[in-house]
Structure formats: structure tokens, C-alpha cells
Enzyme design. Structure first.
Site, PDB file in Angstrom:
ATOM      1  N   MET A  30       0.840  -1.189   0.000  1.00  0.00           N
ATOM      2  CA  MET A  30       0.000   0.000   0.000  1.00  0.00           C
ATOM      3  C   MET A  30       0.884   1.251   0.000  1.00  0.00           C
ATOM      4  O   MET A  30       0.405   2.352   0.288  1.00  0.00           O
ATOM      5  CB  MET A  30      -0.943  -0.001   1.203  1.00  0.00           C
ATOM      6  CG  MET A  30      -1.897  -1.204   1.182  1.00  0.00           C
ATOM      7  SD  MET A  30      -3.440  -0.913   2.066  1.00  0.00           S
ATOM      8  CE  MET A  30      -2.841  -0.541   3.699  1.00  0.00           C
ATOM      9  N   LEU A  33       6.709   3.342   1.489  1.00  0.00           N
ATOM     10  CA  LEU A  33       7.615   2.210   1.695  1.00  0.00           C
ATOM     11  C   LEU A  33       8.632   2.452   2.804  1.00  0.00           C
ATOM     12  O   LEU A  33       9.037   3.581   3.064  1.00  0.00           O
ATOM     13  CB  LEU A  33       8.356   1.912   0.400  1.00  0.00           C
ATOM     14  CG  LEU A  33       7.490   1.583  -0.812  1.00  0.00           C
ATOM     15  CD1 LEU A  33       8.372   1.244  -2.002  1.00  0.00           C
ATOM     16  CD2 LEU A  33       6.528   0.442  -0.518  1.00  0.00           C
ATOM     17  N   HIS A  34       9.023   1.343   3.414  1.00  0.00           N
ATOM     18  CA  HIS A  34      10.100   1.350   4.414  1.00  0.00           C
ATOM     19  C   HIS A  34      10.928   0.086   4.200  1.00  0.00           C
ATOM     20  O   HIS A  34      10.652  -0.708   3.283  1.00  0.00           O
ATOM     21  CB  HIS A  34       9.521   1.443   5.827  1.00  0.00           C
ATOM     22  CG  HIS A  34       8.446   0.436   6.115  1.00  0.00           C
ATOM     23  ND1 HIS A  34       8.700  -0.923   6.159  1.00  0.00           N
ATOM     24  CD2 HIS A  34       7.105   0.580   6.306  1.00  0.00           C
ATOM     25  CE1 HIS A  34       7.575  -1.556   6.409  1.00  0.00           C
ATOM     26  NE2 HIS A  34       6.585  -0.673   6.488  1.00  0.00           N
ATOM     27  N   HIS A  37       9.202  -3.328   3.511  1.00  0.00           N
ATOM     28  CA  HIS A  37       8.786  -3.562   2.117  1.00  0.00           C
ATOM     29  C   HIS A  37       9.993  -3.936   1.255  1.00  0.00           C
ATOM     30  O   HIS A  37       9.931  -4.850   0.431  1.00  0.00           O
ATOM     31  CB  HIS A  37       8.160  -2.300   1.520  1.00  0.00           C
ATOM     32  CG  HIS A  37       6.904  -1.841   2.195  1.00  0.00           C
ATOM     33  ND1 HIS A  37       6.846  -0.693   2.944  1.00  0.00           N
ATOM     34  CD2 HIS A  37       5.649  -2.366   2.216  1.00  0.00           C
ATOM     35  CE1 HIS A  37       5.606  -0.517   3.391  1.00  0.00           C
ATOM     36  NE2 HIS A  37       4.862  -1.516   2.973  1.00  0.00           N
ATOM     37  N   LYS A 149       4.803  -9.511   9.682  1.00  0.00           N
ATOM     38  CA  LYS A 149       4.259  -8.374  10.454  1.00  0.00           C
ATOM     39  C   LYS A 149       2.722  -8.457  10.489  1.00  0.00           C
ATOM     40  O   LYS A 149       2.104  -8.240  11.517  1.00  0.00           O
ATOM     41  CB  LYS A 149       4.722  -7.074   9.805  1.00  0.00           C
ATOM     42  CG  LYS A 149       3.953  -5.839  10.172  1.00  0.00           C
ATOM     43  CD  LYS A 149       4.408  -5.328  11.507  1.00  0.00           C
ATOM     44  CE  LYS A 149       3.770  -4.042  11.964  1.00  0.00           C
ATOM     45  NZ  LYS A 149       2.671  -3.507  11.240  1.00  0.00           N
ATOM     46  N   ASP A 150       2.140  -8.758   9.321  1.00  0.00           N
ATOM     47  CA  ASP A 150       0.679  -8.900   9.222  1.00  0.00           C
ATOM     48  C   ASP A 150       0.379 -10.396   9.252  1.00  0.00           C
ATOM     49  O   ASP A 150       0.050 -11.004   8.239  1.00  0.00           O
ATOM     50  CB  ASP A 150       0.181  -8.236   7.939  1.00  0.00           C
ATOM     51  CG  ASP A 150       0.518  -6.761   7.920  1.00  0.00           C
ATOM     52  OD1 ASP A 150      -0.244  -5.976   8.493  1.00  0.00           O
ATOM     53  OD2 ASP A 150       1.576  -6.383   7.363  1.00  0.00           O
ATOM     54  N   MET A 184       8.635  -2.130  11.879  1.00  0.00           N
ATOM     55  CA  MET A 184       8.432  -1.069  10.879  1.00  0.00           C
ATOM     56  C   MET A 184       7.011  -1.142  10.331  1.00  0.00           C
ATOM     57  O   MET A 184       6.459  -2.219  10.120  1.00  0.00           O
ATOM     58  CB  MET A 184       9.435  -1.221   9.753  1.00  0.00           C
ATOM     59  CG  MET A 184      10.833  -0.885  10.194  1.00  0.00           C
ATOM     60  SD  MET A 184      11.911  -0.697   8.790  1.00  0.00           S
ATOM     61  CE  MET A 184      13.446  -0.426   9.652  1.00  0.00           C
ATOM     62  N   SER A 185       6.433   0.037  10.108  1.00  0.00           N
ATOM     63  CA  SER A 185       5.077   0.132   9.580  1.00  0.00           C
ATOM     64  C   SER A 185       4.889   1.505   8.962  1.00  0.00           C
ATOM     65  O   SER A 185       5.411   2.500   9.490  1.00  0.00           O
ATOM     66  CB  SER A 185       4.066  -0.057  10.729  1.00  0.00           C
ATOM     67  OG  SER A 185       2.777   0.372  10.329  1.00  0.00           O
ATOM     68  N   ARG A 187       2.324   3.096   9.165  1.00  0.00           N
ATOM     69  CA  ARG A 187       1.528   3.843  10.144  1.00  0.00           C
ATOM     70  C   ARG A 187       2.385   4.457  11.253  1.00  0.00           C
ATOM     71  O   ARG A 187       1.904   5.319  11.988  1.00  0.00           O
ATOM     72  CB  ARG A 187       0.430   2.968  10.739  1.00  0.00           C
ATOM     73  CG  ARG A 187      -0.695   2.682   9.752  1.00  0.00           C
ATOM     74  CD  ARG A 187      -1.882   1.991  10.425  1.00  0.00           C
ATOM     75  NE  ARG A 187      -3.046   1.949   9.558  1.00  0.00           N
ATOM     76  CZ  ARG A 187      -3.417   0.898   8.834  1.00  0.00           C
ATOM     77  NH1 ARG A 187      -2.707  -0.211   8.858  1.00  0.00           N
ATOM     78  NH2 ARG A 187      -4.491   0.952   8.065  1.00  0.00           N
TER      79      ARG A 187
HETATM   80  P1  AMP Z   1       1.493  -2.787   3.485  1.00  0.00           P
HETATM   81  O1  AMP Z   1       2.058  -1.786   2.522  1.00  0.00           O
HETATM   82  O2  AMP Z   1       1.467  -2.309   4.905  1.00  0.00           O
HETATM   83  O3  AMP Z   1       0.198  -3.385   3.016  1.00  0.00           O
HETATM   84  O4  AMP Z   1       2.529  -3.987   3.509  1.00  0.00           O
HETATM   85  C1  AMP Z   1       2.921  -4.645   2.327  1.00  0.00           C
HETATM   86  C2  AMP Z   1       3.670  -5.890   2.670  1.00  0.00           C
HETATM   87  O5  AMP Z   1       4.816  -5.555   3.458  1.00  0.00           O
HETATM   88  C3  AMP Z   1       2.851  -6.876   3.526  1.00  0.00           C
HETATM   89  O6  AMP Z   1       3.140  -8.200   3.104  1.00  0.00           O
HETATM   90  C4  AMP Z   1       3.365  -6.612   4.912  1.00  0.00           C
HETATM   91  O7  AMP Z   1       3.228  -7.706   5.783  1.00  0.00           O
HETATM   92  C5  AMP Z   1       4.818  -6.330   4.640  1.00  0.00           C
HETATM   93  N1  AMP Z   1       5.413  -5.586   5.738  1.00  0.00           N
HETATM   94  C6  AMP Z   1       5.006  -4.401   6.259  1.00  0.00           C
HETATM   95  N2  AMP Z   1       5.777  -4.041   7.300  1.00  0.00           N
HETATM   96  C7  AMP Z   1       6.691  -5.027   7.449  1.00  0.00           C
HETATM   97  C8  AMP Z   1       7.777  -5.266   8.371  1.00  0.00           C
HETATM   98  N3  AMP Z   1       8.063  -4.415   9.341  1.00  0.00           N
HETATM   99  N4  AMP Z   1       8.492  -6.389   8.219  1.00  0.00           N
HETATM  100  C9  AMP Z   1       8.194  -7.284   7.239  1.00  0.00           C
HETATM  101  N5  AMP Z   1       7.203  -7.126   6.362  1.00  0.00           N
HETATM  102  C10 AMP Z   1       6.464  -6.024   6.460  1.00  0.00           C
END
Ligand code: AMP
Length: 282
Positions: A30, A33-34, A37, A149-150, A184-185, A187
Site C-alpha cells: 500500500m 515504503l520502508h 517492504h 508483520k501482518d 516497521m510500519s 503507520r
Molecule cells: P502494506 O504496505 O502495509 O500493506 O505492507 C505490504 C507488505 O509488506 C505486507 O506483506 C506486509 O506484511 C509487509 N510488511 C510491512 N511491514 C513489514 C515489516 N516491518 N516487516 C516485514 N514485512 C512487512
């Protein structure tokens, strides 16, 4: 990096790549990025000859009172970070292309989404599994990478892939943390300096659960209590749930005889954070 916005064009690209005998790894995101990702993307690079990522803030996985409209966005920066990996193709569709008027088909993984976040975010996982199924049909990858993480999301997607016979290998990637332990997030960008400090209580609580486990605790309740005691030291945190459940099925267990995941969801002001750790007996 090529940017594609239309599903039909993405499908043509993928078909042509497969026709040339190439393999495709896929990392849906989504955006904002960090390093978490990027870790998924680098792992994807290693596992296939081509790497596709997507950037789509999926409206159907947000509840009416959640943060869809204010979810952090920075398309330029995300593109620059993906180009560095490098990502070969970024699929970045508009919401009305993914959900044209008249859309009415959902993918619902019924059991594994019942507890944990599923009990607190009605409709969330239905939105997640529906968009991931659509992205799988559009990108047609050989492998797709998801972060632990999720954790519940990962289990729901594994279940969906098995139940619906998607010919895709799902690769879980361990949680990437800040040096001080915060998962990491995207959010985390919402947090004030004070909230950022208090947010450390989540990973601290999981470590406390881990200490209890190391000391021989084998009842899930003991791990939950250790985590809750730790969280209680930060009264600014509003705990949504702390649970220790079977790491595979996410079902409740009486005794820890197989791996369990301790999962936490908590709010710091308006920001909802999640974290988890898996503990496996010998
Ligand atoms: P998102 O953009 O939050 O939907 O995350 C995209 C993908 O990145 C998902 O598969 C998440 O589980 C993964 N992700 C997000 N944060 C982390 C993290 N800190 N460590 C590992 N994977 C992550």
C-alpha cells in the site's frame, strides 16, 4: 522501472514474460515504503527472474471509521525506492479500475480471519483477500512475498491460495524492526515523538512473553499475562487484544506443544499498531 496502471496491460506484460520462460515474483504494497517492504522486494528478486510490485491503497480493507483517506502516501518517493531494488514493473492502478461500478464478488476466508484483528475490524480481511486474489489474477506471479508483520493476513492468504488453487508459492518474510525493536510500519509515520517512545511497549511486551516462555511457561495464558503486565507500564497505550494462539491455525490452545504466535493490537491515540512473535517449543 516500468509503471503500469491498467489490469489488461499488466496481464499482457506477464503473459509475454512467461512466454519467454521468465519467472515472476510479486510484492503487493500500500506504499509509503520502508525497509520492511524493501526486504520483501529483495527476497523477491532472489526468487525469480522478474520482480513486480504493486502500490494500491485498497479502500475495501478499511472500515468506515478507519484511516483510508489519511493513509500516508508518497508516490514519487516510493517509485525512487522501488527503482533502487530494482523492481521491474510497478502496477499502480486507480481505485475505479480495480473496483468498477457493479463489482460485487468477494473472496472470504472464513475461519482463520475470525479472531485477532478479524474480531475488531469487520470486513477487513474480506477486503484483503479479495484485492490479493484480483492482484494475483492480474500479475499472474510464480511467487508472492508477504511479511509476518501482518501475521493473520499471511495465514489468510496462504489458506486462500490453497483453497482456490492459485498456482503461486507464498513466501513469508520475518518482521523487519527498527534498531530499538519497533516493528516497521507505514503507520509509524502517524506517531508523535512521545507516542513513538511509548510504541516500544509492544515489542517489549512480546519480549516479556518470550522471557516467560524461555523460563518454561507452557500455558498460553502465562505468555499473555507477561505481555499484558509489560504493556500496563505504559498507560497511554490502549490494548485492543493480546493473544497467544496456534501459529498455523490461529486457534486457541490449552498448552504450548506446537509453535504459538503471541499477537498484540494496541492504540496510541488514534494510531492502531500491531506486532507479533512466534515461540516454538523444542
Ligand atoms: P502494506 O504496505 O502495509 O500493506 O505492507 C505490504 C507488505 O509488506 C505486507 O506483506 C506486509 O506484511 C509487509 N510488511 C510491512 N511491514 C513489514 C515489516 N516491518 N516487516 C516485514 N514485512 C512487512
Amino acid at each position: 522501472m516500468e509503471i503500469i496502471a491498467l489490469p489488461a496491460e499488466m496481464q499482457r506484460w506477464s503473459e509475454a514474460a512467461r512466454g519467454r520462460g521468465q519467472t515472476i515474483a510479486f510484492v503487493p504494497t500500500m506504499g509509503f515504503l520502508h525497509e520492511g517492504h524493501l526486504t520483501l522486494m529483495r527476497e523477491g528478486r532472489r526468487r525469480a527472474s522478474l520482480l513486480v510490485s504493486s502500490l494500491f491503497v485498497n479502500p475495501t480493507q478499511f472500515g468506515p471509521n478507519e484511516d483510508f483517506s489519511r493513509y500516508p502516501r508518497n508516490f514519487e518517493r516510493d517509485c525512487a525506492m522501488m527503482s533502487e531494488v530494482p523492481v521491474d514493473v510497478l502496477f499502480a492502478p486507480e481505485p475505479d479500475v480495480m473496483y468498477p461500478p457493479g463489482s460485487q464478488t468477494w473472496v472470504d476466508v472464513s475461519e482463520v480471519t475470525k479472531g485477532l484483528c478479524g474480531a475488531h475490524r469487520a470486513g477487513h480481511f474480506r477486503g484483503v483477500t479479495t484485492i490479493v486474489a484480483k492482484l494475483f489474477n492480474i500479475v499472474n506471479p510464480h511467487v508472492a512475498l508477504f511479511g509476518e508483520k501482518d501475521y493473520q493476513q499471511l495465514r489468510a492468504i496462504e489458506r486462500m491460495v490453497q483453497d482456490l488453487n492459485f498456482p503461486i508459492v507464498i513466501v513469508p518474510v520475518p518482521i523487519v524492526r527498527e534498531p530499538d525493536g519497533l516493528a516497521m510500519s507505514s503507520r509509524n509515520a502517524y506517531l508523535s515523538a512521545g507516542q513513538r517512545k511509548n510504541a516500544l511497549a509492544l515489542s517489549g511486551a512480546l519480549r516479556a512473553a518470550g522471557d516467560a516462555f524461555q523460563a518454561g511457561a507452557r500455558q498460553p495464558r502465562e505468555l499473555v499475562e507477561a505481555a499484558r503486565r509489560w504493556l500496563a507500564k505504559t498507560p497511554e497505550i490502549e490494548v485492543e487484544y493480546v493473544e497467544a494462539v496456534d501459529a498455523k491455525t490461529l486457534d486457541a490452545v490449552d498448552r504450548i506443544e506446537r509453535p504459538v504466535v503471541v499477537a498484540i493490537a494496541a492504540r496510541l491515540g488514534p494510531t492502531r499498531l500491531i506486532d507479533n512473535m512466534v515461540f516454538a517449543p523444542e
